[in-house]
Design a protein around this motif. Structure first.
Motif: not given
Ligand code: DGY
Length: 408
Positions: A274-283, A288-292
């Motif tokens: 996605l070429k963005t800073y994103d959220v990663r679920d460590t579990l 997340s594949c979200c731009v926030s």
């Protein structure tokens, strides 16, 4: 704007409970951690002493293990749920058992710059507390150097689509009947769903049972998400705390040693697709594949990544008032639902300042745009990015504080 300056001051004064501010009357009747840090810079525009007190009362709630809680329950208020009995916090003042984005050191540095005479005197007694708080994050919240949250409320972005995946994987307990209070204060369409609340409360119950003992909870905690809000804000706060320490003549080598760890951690939040800073679920390992709006805190953290400016311009072009908390081109975008689309003035402040520091005039434009949104719609908690319509609580401390900071 003189009228609005006065209105902003009046809001701050009305939300002052004597030594601490509530975010807004009714909906949030306690001291919230990052709200207080922003409140301090609002007070700084007209009452420097009161500004320092705001940080002092927050730090007085620090736990023995170093954690500074997300809500401090100074005086029980039945209008808020879940209260101190449900959380079972174990600090010196009744509180929740999680923390919140540590913007406080960064705001303390601003207070010092505004008030060089009192800076050292007021900050010195708090310095070690700040170091212990930042160390608590380093000890208990890192995953490959990125900072994790263990509850959606820890990031402050309660119901963002960023953790929809992690939330779906979390099995809620049967909690029986409980009565939410938030939807008695604001329209339910602007708030999280009941399925979210079931999970928020499940996490609280697990922590309460373990008396919030981080060593015991660490291995089995069912929600652990690496978050750009936390990572970028703590990275910036480390830099600012090191500066405060240098001014006080303290040894800052430990704080400085944390900076490259988080810089490396921030890069683990880079989603290459996605070429963005994103959220990663460590579990689950899933992105997340979200731009926030939290993705755009990179500049605030001292990181300029070429791909981020086009993303920012794209999301802002799609709305009348940026920065939307979730990508307007995403199907999960909801213009009025809390962190699933609305604009938040205090995140805009951090984003704009980061942009300024890298010499982008997008920062100044964002401030102008946000100021116009407030002029047209008042000091709401958050705003619909498409129309600017006020949403959530009204007469909100942090929106007033940011207005005053910009005006002064
Ligand atoms: C709430 O009660 O909605 C707060 O956001 C929790 O921090």
């Amino acid at each position: 704007t003189q009228r609005l300056d006065q209105e902003a001051r009046d809001i701050m004064i009305r939300n002052d409970r004597g030594g601490y501010s509530v975010p807004t009357h009714g909906l949030y009747p306690y001291q919230w951690n990052w709200d207080s840090a922003f409140a301090a810079i609002g007070y700084a525009a007209f009452d420097m002493d009161r500004a320092w007190i705001e940080l002092e009362t927050l730090m007085a709630a620090q736990w023995h293990d170093g954690m500074v809680p997300h809500i401090v329950f100074h005086e029980v208020d039945p209008g808020y749920f879940p209260g101190p009995d449900i959380w079972g916090g174990v600090g010196p003042v009744p509180s929740t058992g999680i923390s919140q984005p540590p913007v406080a050191a960064s705001m303390a540095l601003r207070l010092w710059d505004n008030d060089p005479e009192m800076g050292a005197e007021r900050f010195l007694p708090m310095f070690d507390g700040f170091v212990r708080w930042h160390r608590w994050f380093m000890d208990w919240r890192l995953h490959d150097g990125a900072v994790c949250i263990t509850h959606p409320w820890e990031s402050g972005r309660d119901n963002t689509p960023d953790w929809d995946g992690a939330m779906a994987n979390l099995i809620p307990r049967d909690l029986g009947e409980y009565q939410r209070r938030d939807t008695g204060h604001v329209d339910a369409s602007m708030r999280p769903h009941k399925s979210d609340y079931d999970r928020y409360l499940t996490l609280v119950a697990i922590g309460h049972e373990a008396r919030w003992e981080q060593g015991a909870l660490h291995a089995s905690w069912p929600f652990r998400v690496a978050d750009p809000t936390m990572t970028f804000i703590l990275l910036r706060a480390h830099r600012d705390l090191a500066e405060l320490g240098r001014r006080l003549g303290r040894d800052v080598s430990e704080i400085e040693s944390w900076i490259p760890i988080l810089e490396a951690g921030a890069e683990t939040l880079w989603n290459p697709e996605l070429k963005t800073y994103d959220v990663r679920d460590t579990l689950s390992g899933e992105w997340s594949c979200c731009v926030s709006n939290a993705s755009f805190l990179c500049w605030w953290a001292g990181i300029d990544r070429a791909e981020m400016l086009p993303h920012l311009r794209r999301v802002n072009r799609a709305v009348r008032f940026g920065v939307p908390s979730h990508d307007p081109e995403s199907p999960a975008f909801e213009a009025k639902r809390y962190w699933r689309g609305p604009v938040w003035a205090m995140l805009n402040m951090l984003i704009a300042e980061g942009l300024d520091e890298f010499g982008y005039d997008d920062g100044a434009l964002l401030r102008q745009n946000t100021a116009r949104m407030i002029e047209e719609n008042g000091f709401a908690e958050y705003f619909d990015p498409i129309t600017g319509a006020p949403a959530g609580g009204q007469n909100f401390t942090w929106t007033a504080a940011i207005w005053l900071d910009w005006a002064s």
